[in-house]
Design an enzyme around this catalytic site. Structure first.
Site, short mmCIF file in Angstrom:
data_model
loop_
_atom_site.label_atom_id
_atom_site.label_comp_id
_atom_site.label_asym_id
_atom_site.label_seq_id
_atom_site.Cartn_x
_atom_site.Cartn_y
_atom_site.Cartn_z
CG HIS A 1 43.75 110.70 34.90
ND1 HIS A 1 44.39 109.52 35.24
CD2 HIS A 1 44.72 111.60 34.65
CE1 HIS A 1 45.69 109.70 35.18
NE2 HIS A 1 45.92 110.95 34.84
CD GLU B 1 50.15 116.07 34.07
OE1 GLU B 1 50.13 117.30 34.26
OE2 GLU B 1 50.00 115.23 34.98
#
Length: 195
Positions: free
Chosen positions: A12, A81
């Site tokens: 990202h 994550e």
């Protein structure tokens, strides 16, 4: 289309916490203006390939990067994550004030995930991904993508510590000679789209 998958990993774009070095696990924070611009530039970097599957972490920083790059991904919680538990929002330097020898990929996080937990999650994901074919595009986060690469090539999670990964970069995992028994890191931390 190849019978074996080629994984394309897109980390990202920048967030305030990635910029400051804070561990951003499950906190769902947006991209910065630079992160949004980098996401749009990823469209150019990822062009020219046909993707049989596009997956993203459910967190907005990964989803938004995918959207800015021109994709509508399928949400996959396995791409979340690392859960940093009590270390969420802290920098490595802050953690090391109390634990001077702390190493995420060896020690994990109290009240979060251990390296064993992450390896098990990533191994399950890899088993699913290996059953696919063609180019598979994943939008996710730095530490989980580093662990994915380490486990892809049969290494322990600690190996991920040697695989630095910048925001808004592209990496690729595949197989040498097109054989599933020869997993390889084909491209790593490629930020050419930012030039």
């Amino acid at each position: 289309m190849s019978d074996v998958p080629t994984l394309w990993l897109a980390r990202h774009g920048e967030t305030e916490w990635s910029k400051s070095g804070q561990h951003t696990g499950r906190t769902d924070i947006p991209l910065t203006a630079k992160g949004e611009a980098d996401g749009r530039r990823l469209a150019t970097r990822l062009a020219g390939e046909t993707y049989s599957h596009v997956l993203s972490s459910p967190l907005q920083r990964a989803r938004r990067t995918a959207e800015l790059a021109g994709f509508q991904p399928v949400i996959d919680p396995a791409l979340l994550e690392w859960d940093y538990g009590r270390y969420e929002g802290l920098t490595t330097a802050e953690v090391r004030k109390d634990r001077p020898d702390w190493f995420l990929f060896r020690d994990g996080c109290p009240d979060g995930e251990s390296p064993f937990d992450v390896a098990a999650r990533v191994d399950r994901l890899i088993a699913r991904l290996r059953s696919l074919s063609g180019n598979v595009l994943l939008f996710a986060h730095g530490h989980i993508l580093r662990c994915l690469a380490a486990r892809w090539v049969g290494q322990p999670v600690t190996f991920a510590g040697a695989l630095l990964l910048s925001t808004a970069t592209v990496s690729s995992l595949g197989f040498d000679h097109g054989h599933q028994d020869e997993p390889a890191i084909c491209l790593w931390n490629d930020g050419r789209h930012l030039i």
